[in-house]
Design a protein around this motif. Structure first.
Motif, PDB file in Angstrom:
ATOM      1  N   ARG A  32       4.172   8.672   5.941  1.00  0.00           N
ATOM      2  CA  ARG A  32       3.137   8.304   7.135  1.00  0.00           C
ATOM      3  C   ARG A  32       2.263   7.196   7.384  1.00  0.00           C
ATOM      4  NH1 ARG A  32       1.216  13.845   8.993  1.00  0.00           N
ATOM      5  NH2 ARG A  32      -0.212  12.379  10.129  1.00  0.00           N
ATOM      6  N   LEU A  33       1.617   6.394   8.104  1.00  0.00           N
ATOM      7  CA  LEU A  33       0.546   5.289   8.182  1.00  0.00           C
ATOM      8  C   LEU A  33      -0.314   6.315   9.315  1.00  0.00           C
ATOM      9  CD1 LEU A  33      -0.548   3.193   6.132  1.00  0.00           C
ATOM     10  CD2 LEU A  33       0.995   1.441   7.822  1.00  0.00           C
ATOM     11  N   ASP A  58      -4.827   1.498  -3.048  1.00  0.00           N
ATOM     12  CA  ASP A  58      -4.616   2.222  -4.026  1.00  0.00           C
ATOM     13  C   ASP A  58      -2.805   2.466  -3.166  1.00  0.00           C
ATOM     14  OD1 ASP A  58      -5.996   4.067  -5.776  1.00  0.00           O
ATOM     15  OD2 ASP A  58      -7.031   3.710  -3.717  1.00  0.00           O
ATOM     16  N   ILE A  59      -1.924   0.990  -3.937  1.00  0.00           N
ATOM     17  CA  ILE A  59      -0.752   1.041  -2.263  1.00  0.00           C
ATOM     18  C   ILE A  59       0.145   1.117  -3.805  1.00  0.00           C
ATOM     19  CG2 ILE A  59       1.070  -1.013  -2.069  1.00  0.00           C
ATOM     20  CD1 ILE A  59      -1.655  -2.807  -1.189  1.00  0.00           C
ATOM     21  N   ARG A  70       7.351  -1.735   3.120  1.00  0.00           N
ATOM     22  CA  ARG A  70       6.506  -1.115   3.859  1.00  0.00           C
ATOM     23  C   ARG A  70       5.300  -1.516   3.651  1.00  0.00           C
ATOM     24  NH1 ARG A  70       4.695   4.586   1.244  1.00  0.00           N
ATOM     25  NH2 ARG A  70       3.261   5.369   3.052  1.00  0.00           N
ATOM     26  N   ILE A  71       5.139  -2.367   2.689  1.00  0.00           N
ATOM     27  CA  ILE A  71       3.366  -3.655   2.338  1.00  0.00           C
ATOM     28  C   ILE A  71       3.255  -4.266   3.225  1.00  0.00           C
ATOM     29  CG2 ILE A  71       2.167  -4.628   0.641  1.00  0.00           C
ATOM     30  CD1 ILE A  71       3.888  -3.304  -1.461  1.00  0.00           C
ATOM     31  N   GLU A  72       4.629  -4.594   4.138  1.00  0.00           N
ATOM     32  CA  GLU A  72       5.017  -6.052   4.668  1.00  0.00           C
ATOM     33  C   GLU A  72       3.620  -4.674   6.235  1.00  0.00           C
ATOM     34  OE1 GLU A  72       8.544  -7.252   5.667  1.00  0.00           O
ATOM     35  OE2 GLU A  72       8.479  -9.196   3.527  1.00  0.00           O
ATOM     36  N   ALA A 109       1.876  -9.231  -4.214  1.00  0.00           N
ATOM     37  CA  ALA A 109       0.655 -10.006  -4.280  1.00  0.00           C
ATOM     38  C   ALA A 109       0.610 -11.242  -2.624  1.00  0.00           C
ATOM     39  CB  ALA A 109       0.046 -11.306  -5.258  1.00  0.00           C
ATOM     40  N   LYS A 110       2.229 -11.563  -2.895  1.00  0.00           N
ATOM     41  CA  LYS A 110       2.739 -12.480  -2.544  1.00  0.00           C
ATOM     42  C   LYS A 110       2.105 -11.612  -0.753  1.00  0.00           C
ATOM     43  CE  LYS A 110       6.167 -15.315  -0.823  1.00  0.00           C
ATOM     44  NZ  LYS A 110       7.607 -16.421  -1.531  1.00  0.00           N
ATOM     45  N   VAL A 111       2.506 -11.363  -0.353  1.00  0.00           N
ATOM     46  CA  VAL A 111       2.622 -10.017   0.636  1.00  0.00           C
ATOM     47  C   VAL A 111       1.336  -9.791   1.308  1.00  0.00           C
ATOM     48  CG1 VAL A 111       3.998  -7.699   1.851  1.00  0.00           C
ATOM     49  CG2 VAL A 111       5.065  -9.011   0.522  1.00  0.00           C
ATOM     50  N   LEU A 112       0.743  -9.198   0.425  1.00  0.00           N
ATOM     51  CA  LEU A 112      -0.793  -9.359   0.878  1.00  0.00           C
ATOM     52  C   LEU A 112      -1.816 -10.398   1.010  1.00  0.00           C
ATOM     53  CD1 LEU A 112      -2.169  -7.241  -2.012  1.00  0.00           C
ATOM     54  CD2 LEU A 112      -1.579  -5.630   0.118  1.00  0.00           C
ATOM     55  N   ALA A 113      -0.902 -11.277   0.481  1.00  0.00           N
ATOM     56  CA  ALA A 113      -1.884 -12.548   1.008  1.00  0.00           C
ATOM     57  C   ALA A 113      -1.551 -13.016   2.557  1.00  0.00           C
ATOM     58  CB  ALA A 113      -0.823 -14.143   0.260  1.00  0.00           C
TER      59      ALA A 113
END
Length: 305
Positions: A32-33, A58-59, A70-72, A109-113
């Motif tokens: 969930r989110l 806390d990814i 999911r990070i996207e 890290a590329k996604v978090l950018a």
């Protein structure tokens, strides 16, 4: 910090409630989110200075529990909040062993950018980012692989350092604390433990050069009882809310300095907000504390004419 013994005891208690609860804790709630919102009123923050902060922490990037896709989704949901500033509070790397793939730092890290905010995206490290880094553990110092990956992606990382930001002519400080448990596993890497953490609270706050309000980024909330009233707000993660939270109680998070800083909003010398975070540690299970992005609004929202 969450201890394996306390977490297993929590899950053991849940098992008495039935197999369906255990299945929910592994297969439903961790996926969930939600967005959890706070509107604290720190004594040190001007009431007429509105600021919206989005917190991602806390990814614990890994397949299948926290995939790049999911990070996207987390990035998109965070950007949709239209926060003034986004803060990342550490533990980007995997925290469980039951994985199909450890996602390299360069990939997550590329996604978090993709995170965007007018006052930028700012990060600190967490304990797991240190613990998995053999070179840093053996040397007893140095930026972690996660630290280098974030900075390569254009996201500044603060280790006992500060930055002064300005919105609409009003300034405030972000102070990023080094991790308080950074060298906990040093003996496993063949090095004597001379210090447990990489944190320097006094040295960090000494870099604040005027009376603008201060927001402290500290992965672990444990430091909170020692934080002086000069700080308006402390933002932390690390606990995952205990991962198992029963009727407002997180049995997997033991008290620190006589205070159980497991989850939510606390008022000590400064206001403290502890996020439940997004991923899992030790075991891929959550019950009663779904993954969350936290939105904090400070000051009064201007009235609409």
């Amino acid at each position: 910090m969450i201890t394996r013994r306390h977490l297993i005891r929590s899950i053991g208690g849940l098992s008495a409630l039935g197999v369906s609860t255990a299945a929910y804790g592994v297969g439903v709630e961790p996926l969930r989110l939600r967005v959890t919102r706070y509107h604290p009123t720190p004594r040190q923050w001007p009431a007429d200075f509105p600021l919206k902060i989005a917190i991602v922490t806390d990814i614990h990037a890994c397949d299948p529990w926290m995939s790049l896709e999911r990070i996207e989704g987390i990035v998109d949901r965070t950007n949709a909040l239209n926060a003034d500033v986004i803060v990342l509070l550490g533990d980007y790397v995997a925290g469980v062993h039951q994985v199909t793939r450890i996602i390299p730092s360069s990939e997550w890290a590329k996604v978090l950018a993709g995170l965007k905010a007018p006052l930028g995206v700012h990060a600190v490290m967490g304990n797991h980012d240190y613990w998995v880094d053999r070179a840093v553990q053996q040397a007893g110092h140095g930026p972690t692989a996660a630290h280098r990956a974030l900075e390569a992606a254009g996201i500044p990382v603060y280790e006992n350092d500060v930055v002064r930001l300005t919105k609409d002519g009003r300034s405030f400080w972000l102070a990023g604390l080094g991790d308080q448990l950074a060298y906990y596993p040093a003996k496993r890497y063949g090095r004597s433990v001379h210090r447990l953490g990489a944190d320097d609270l006094a040295g960090t706050l000494a870099k604040v050069t005027d009376d603008a309000p201060v927001i402290l980024l500290a992965h672990e909330p444990n430091i909170a009882p020692l934080v002086p009233a000069r700080v308006a707000l402390q933002l932390s993660g690390h606990t995952h809310g205990g991962q198992v939270r029963l009727f407002g109680w997180s049995p997997a998070v033991p008290p620190q300095h006589g205070v159980r800083l497991a989850y939510g909003h606390f008022r000590l010398k400064c206001d403290v907000i502890v996020s439940g975070g997004l991923g899992c540690s030790i075991m891929p299970v959550r019950v009663g504390v779904p993954p969350e992005i936290v939105e904090v609004t400070l000051g009064r929202t201007p009235a609409v004419a």
